[in-house]
Structures are given as C-alpha cells and as structure tokens.
Design an enzyme around this catalytic site. Structure first.
Site, short mmCIF file in Angstrom:
data_model
loop_
_atom_site.label_atom_id
_atom_site.label_comp_id
_atom_site.label_asym_id
_atom_site.label_seq_id
_atom_site.Cartn_x
_atom_site.Cartn_y
_atom_site.Cartn_z
N ASP A 71 0.84 -1.19 0.00
CA ASP A 71 0.00 0.00 0.00
C ASP A 71 0.87 1.24 0.00
OD1 ASP A 71 0.53 0.85 2.87
OD2 ASP A 71 -0.29 -1.14 3.23
N GLU A 87 22.47 -22.41 -18.11
CA GLU A 87 21.54 -21.54 -17.37
C GLU A 87 22.29 -20.36 -16.74
OE1 GLU A 87 18.05 -24.63 -15.90
OE2 GLU A 87 19.97 -24.68 -14.86
#
Ligand code: GLA
Length: 730
Positions: free
Chosen positions: A534, A615
């Site tokens: 928020d 990777e």
C-alpha cells in the site's frame, strides 16, 4: 492557481492540468460536492436539483423548505445524523452515547505547498515547480465541540488531488469517533463500474470489475494490515471505459491497517464512493484537546481511460510518496536466500551462494529468515534479534566482510512486529503480545503480534534491530509481517477501539526513526509477499515483495492487477526455481526472467549453485539486460497492452519520457496447434516516426505498430515470452 474561491457563488474550485474538482458552501453552511471531472470553467451548482421527496427529511433550519434534503444532495463530508441516510463518512457519539454530528463550514485557507500529516505518511510536493497547493476547510459542530479540518492537496501537473481530515475535540466532553473516512465522492447521476483488487496469500490484487448497483459494494480489511484479500485502492469508471477511453476516478489510501472502501448507488441513482479507516473494531475515544487524523487518500481523474489514470498514480507514488536515495536510482540485483535454503543453511552455504552470485554479476546477497536466535524453523525465536553466530560461523561483521570481499553488498530479513511464544522476549514480556486476557490467542504461523501501539514495546525492538544493524555493513532490510491480527487488546490503550489505529501509527513511528537513523538503508516491504502492498508502506520502503507466488504465469495477473495503482518501481519480482515451489508449474527460465524484469526490484530466489552452465550464461545475460532496461522500467510510462485474465497473450510496455525508446514484453501462456496470428497493439509511440527493433534490426512505422500492432512469432511450447526493445530512428 490550482485553488480558487469565488465569493459570488461560494464555490471552491481545485484545478489540475486536466481535471476540475468543485465544492460549494450553501446557504446553511453545508459543504456540497459539485463536480469532479474533466477540466472546465464556471460554477457547476446547476447540477443540484431540489424536490420534495418522500422520506428525505430536511434540516431544522430549512424546515419550511421541504425540497432541501441532505439525503438527496451531493455532500463533501457527510455525517451521520443530518438526514442523509446513505453510508456516512463520519459517525460520532457524544458524552451521553448519542450518535449525531452536524458539521458546518467555518472558513478556509489556501497555502502554497502540499500539507503533511502528523504521524502518518502523505504525498509530498517535490519542489516549487510542482505548483502544489493545500486547501484547509474548517468545519465544526459546536454542540459536540468537534472541529474537523478537511485537507486537500493539489498536485496540478499530475492530475492528483489528495484528501485527509483532522478531527479535533475542542469541547469539554470525551467523544467517541465510530467511523472516520478520509474522502467521499458523490455523483448526482451516472452508470458506473467499480474496479477492485482482491485476492489471498500468493494471489494478490486480482482485478475484479463489477457494475455499481443498488447493492453496496465494500472492500475492506479487518486483519490489522492492508491485506492480501483487498487492496486499499479502488477505481470508479464509466461502464464502457477501457484502457484508452472513458472517465475514471480512483482512490488510494495511504495507510497500512484496517480500511474500508464503499461504493453505493442511492435511491435517486446517485453514486457515493468513499475510502478511509474501517469502522470495525474501531471506536476512537477523543478526550478534550485530542485529535485524530483520518489518513490520506490519493485521488486522480482521467478522461482518457484506465491507462492514463494509472500513469497519474504511478507518477504520484514514485515521485511524491516514495522517499529516500533509492527513489530514483537503480536498486541492487539481489540473490535472496529464502527459496534457495529456507532455514537450512550454515554461514558456509550462504557464502558459497554469494560466490555463485558474484560470478553472475549479482549485486547483493539478502540473508532471509533463520539467521537469529534459535530460529531453525518457523515456530520460534521471533523477537530475539540476536545474530546466531554459531550458525553463521562468525560474527555478523566478519560474515558481511566476507560477502563484501566477494563484491556483493549485504541485506538482512527482519519481522520486527512479531514474537513467538517460544522466544526469550515472550518469556520475559508475555504481556507485550496482543492478546485478550483469559482468551487463548489465535495463532498465525505459530506467532503472535507485538503491541506496537506501545512505545516501550517498540523501543525494545528498535534497540534490538539497531544493535544488529550497527554491527555490520547491512545495506538493505526486508521488513516482513507474516500473520493477520486477530486478538486486539492492549494493556495500556486509552480504549480498545483505538488499538489498531495506534498500532499503525506505532509502526510508522518505528519506520520513521529507522530511516532517520539509517538514511542509506534500502527497506523492502513484505507481508507474506504482498499482504501490505500500500501507499503507506511505500512512504518508508520504496519497494515491496509483490507476492510469495514466484510462478511466472500467476505473476502475470498479480503484477497486472498491481499495475493499476502502483508503479513498476515499487514492485519486487525474483526469478525462482522450477517446478515452482507453490504450484509445481514449470516455465522457461527466460519467461521467469521476462516477468521479473518488469519490476524495479529485480533478483533471484533460488539456489544458483544448482544451475547448469548454460543456465548460468542465461542468468548473466538477464542481469546485463536488466541493467540496460532498468531506467525504462522504473521511470518510463507503463502500459497494459492486454488483459492476461481474459486474453491469450499477456503484454505490456514501458516507454521513455521522450518516446525515444520502448520495451515491449509479451507472454503467450498456452501454445496452440496451427495458431492464429497474435498482434500486440502498442501505445504511446511518437506518431509519424519509425522504430527499430534492436535485436532484429527490423524497422516499423510507429502508427502501424499502434494501429495494426506487432505480430508475435508463431512458436510451439507453452509460456513463450518475448522481450522486444524498440528505438526511435526517425
Ligand atoms: C514470508 C516472506 C518470504 C520469506 C518468509 C521467511 O513468507 O514473504 O519471502 O521472507 O516469510 O519466513
């Protein structure tokens, strides 16, 4: 001037570049709301209609005029007890316990700059060039001895108007504030939809759109935190509003505790939207001389659809709510230890993870849960913020020294508001946890919540946290909050209905002290992922862990929903291992990165040591790409190019302020045999110009990209992703 008063009509008008907000003091001193919409001139009191309407009563001073009823008029700060039977914004009880409050206008003043709020976060005017102004409207109910100051902040350049209210008891009796919302918007007519963002743990901020009808719609939290279940942010819009057309209005609460937002269509088809503190588990005693602040609501209006509305909110939160040195600079690329090791690590493990990270170009190692006290699982030791040197194999200073020597910075996880019963802190101070005497407390993750409404409790934890931070070069702090507040009782509270509000003020007080003492510390907010995502937390922590759900597919809708109210700079997203730990899904590493790269807080959350050489090369490339696109993601204009909940392609873009570069990202979750062509229509490119794809060298006309779109490659395989970088060449 953003704020003007017209003596002839008693209208107060707030103006931003593209919007006008207007209210009027009427002949009885009631403050009416006239208009919030596209920019216009003049007085909009022509919108008020008067009729003798059954069961809509009149105030005593208008008794002869039965056409005057506050039940039918649009109001700016409607109170319970004035004959308006819609949901009130303010409900007050007097010393006898009677409900009723009748606020009348007493005066107003306009000052340059944006107001701040005592003890609560609020948007700020960055500098004088913002042209920010503040309006204070003084209302009072003399019988109650209650003065209410309505605060309005205007940030004209970004079409933002903020609201807050300060309630002050200037009389001789103690009042009880039963409900205190921050902002209300009344519309005299119109058909609207409401957009809200609901969810659960690991599924935050899922967009929901529904028609406003004669059924009150409420979004709220009764968990003591803003919550995974509803975000304290809502949008009202025309029923046919889209990303690029239609009127929309939003309200975002700058507060991290219980809240309530309501949208209600009244008997005369008027619509009322309001947002502020929840009135559940809330009854705030206000003794003579005391005041209560109803937290800030950020409002914005767009006449051009939801995209524009979000741009305004992004700008406001990124530049006028987030603070500190990390507001505008690249955030470190982190390796977070949580999904790599959970509680099961030694100092040597973490150092080898750090070595692996350093080799990949990562900036910072964040040591997550498990480094303190006897914390070897999640049932114990919260509250005991002492470094477990035996587990680390050294002091924290030496340990961090080794990490730094590898070229990595260091961050640490805390959960300061919590305590386990199995902890030294609880054994010493059992009364410091929120619990109701005689009632066994509700447990969440085996933990209790400390009573942060109490200064002595906060002080103890503050000293503990500081003593860890002072030991070593800790440059980042992940502030977690891993349960909802169920039991509310504080031994020292002035009233039990005040505890949850005072708790949030205590949290803010702690955070304010922390950033004052460690101005260079980067704080990341977290609450089991995005359970406290928020604008209040963003005032202290410029980035928040968006969700514990790190699956690239589910993150598409989580980050999509988040983007309506919050900028990408506020979002943290990490690449994690597959199969995903929560849902078992396998997605390509490339796609996990594409989704995480759409966030200002980028990083990894897996055991890098287990990656293959191929990777590892991919990760190096991702980190390099992140550095190239980071400014565009944090500071560019973000556009949602599709709805991932409804369409077969999830697509979004970031466009630089000058329009010279754009980053377009797309994910096609499900492959189809013999698939149709999927075109992504771009937005916000410079009309009449050409853009070149930096990878392929292909050149496209901007207008065609925005009209016909850009076809995605037809490729087999689920969860394919595309990261396309465009630069303007003409
Ligand atoms: C919460 C957070 C995770 C991790 C754990 C540690 O669930 O969201 O990222 O920090 O706590 O216990």
């Amino acid at each position: 001037m953003p704020i003007a008063f017209d003596k002839a009509t008693n209208a107060i008008t707030l103006s931003t570049v593209s919007s006008t907000y207007q209210m009027q003091v009427d002949r009885f001193g009631n403050l009416l709301h006239l208009y919030y919409g596209r920019r216009t001139e003049g007085c909009m009191d022509y919108l008020l209609t008067y009729a003798d309407r059954g069961f809509s009563p009149s105030p005593y001073d208008a008794a002869d005029d039965r056409t005057y009823s506050l039940d039918a008029l649009p109001l700016e700060y409607p109170c319970e007890g004035v004959g308006d039977f819609r949901s009130p914004v303010l409900s007050v009880r007097d010393g006898r316990g009677a409900f009723g409050c009748d606020l009348r206008y007493r005066g107003h003043e306009v000052v340059d700059g944006k107001y701040g709020l005592p003890g609560l976060p609020a948007a700020y005017g960055a500098d004088e060039s913002d042209g920010a102004q503040t309006l204070r409207i003084m209302l009072s109910d003399e019988r109650l001895g209650l003065e209410v100051t309505l605060l309005y902040g205007v940030l004209p350049k970004i079409d933002v108007i903020t609201r807050a209210a300060i309630l002050q008891n200037v009389g001789g009796q103690t009042l009880a504030i039963e409900k205190a919302q921050s902002a209300c918007l009344d519309f005299v007519s119109g058909d609207f939809d409401v957009l809200s963002f609901n969810g659960r743990h690991a599924k935050e901020r899922t967009l929901r759109r529904s028609a406003v009808d004669h059924v009150s719609q409420v979004v709220s939290s009764r968990r003591g935190m803003s919550s995974h279940q509803y975000n304290p942010m809502m949008i009202l819009c025309d029923t046919d509003a889209t990303e690029t057309s239609g009127r929309c209005w939003s309200m975002s609460l700058v507060y991290s505790g219980d809240f309530k937002g309501e949208v209600e269509r009244g008997q005369y088809d008027q619509t009322r939207m309001q947002l502020g503190l929840s009135d559940e588990r809330f009854s705030y005693p206000l003794a003579p001389g005391e005041s209560l602040v109803a937290p800030e609501v950020i409002m914005t209006f767009s006449n051009d659809g939801l995209d524009r509305l979000s741009q305004n909110l992004h700008e406001c939160i990124a530049r006028h709510v987030c603070r500190g040195e990390y507001r505008d600079v690249p955030r470190p690329v982190v390796i977070n230890s949580w999904e790599a090791t959970y509680f099961d690590f030694t100092g040597a493990d973490i150092l080898s993870l750090a070595r692996s990270a350093a080799d990949l170009g990562i900036d910072m190692l964040v040591l997550d849960d498990g480094w303190f006290g006897a914390r070897d699982d999640d049932s114990r030791a919260l509250g005991d913020w002492r470094v477990n040197e035996a587990k680390l194999g050294s002091s924290l200073a030496e340990f961090v020294g080794r990490i730094n020597a590898l070229g990595l910075r260091f961050g640490l996880w805390f959960e300061p508001e919590m305590v386990n019963e199995n902890s030294d802190l609880y054994r010493e101070h059992p009364d410091w946890a929120l619990a109701i005497p005689g009632k066994p407390p509700v447990l969440g993750r085996s933990q209790l919540v400390l009573d942060f409404s109490r200064a002595d409790v906060r002080e103890n934890v503050f000293e503990q946290v500081c003593s860890v931070l002072d030991q070593a070069n800790v440059e980042y702090l992940k502030w977690d909050f891993n349960r909802s507040i169920a039991d509310v009782y504080s031994a020292t509270a002035k009233g039990q209905g005040a505890v949850l509000y005072d708790y949030v003020l205590g949290l803010y007080d702690f955070l304010e002290r922390l950033i004052a003492r460690y101005p260079h510390l980067l704080i990341e907010g977290c609450s089991g992922g995005g359970g406290r995502f928020d604008a209040g937390m963003l005032y202290y922590a410029p980035q928040i862990w968006c969700s514990d759900n790190t699956d690239a597919y589910e993150r598409l809708s989580i980050q999509y929903g988040t983007s309506f109210g919050y900028p990408a700079s506020a979002v943290c997203a990490h690449v994690s291992a597959c199969p995903n730990e929560l849902n078992g899904r396998v997605t390509p590493l490339e796609t996990r990165a594409a989704v995480a790269l759409a966030a200002g807080g980028f990083g990894y959350e897996l055991d890098l040591r287990k990656l293959s050489e191929a990777e590892r090369d991919e990760v190096r490339e991702q980190v390099r790409l992140h550095r190239e696109i980071d400014a565009l993601v944090r500071q560019g204009r973000c556009h949602r190019l599709s709805d991932p909940l409804a369409e077969p392609v999830a697509a979004w873009s970031f466009v630089s302020a000058d329009g010279a570069s754009a980053l377009v990202e797309a994910v096609v979750p499900l492959a189809e045999a013999n698939a149709p062509t999927r075109c992504v229509r771009l937005r916000d490119l410079t009309p009449g110009s050409l853009y070149r794809d930096r990878s392929s060298g292909a050149v496209y006309p901007a207008d065609a990209l925005m009209d016909a779109g850009l076809p995605l490659p037809l490729e087999p395989g689920d969860y394919r992703s595309y990261v396309i970088r465009l630069e303007r060449v003409k």
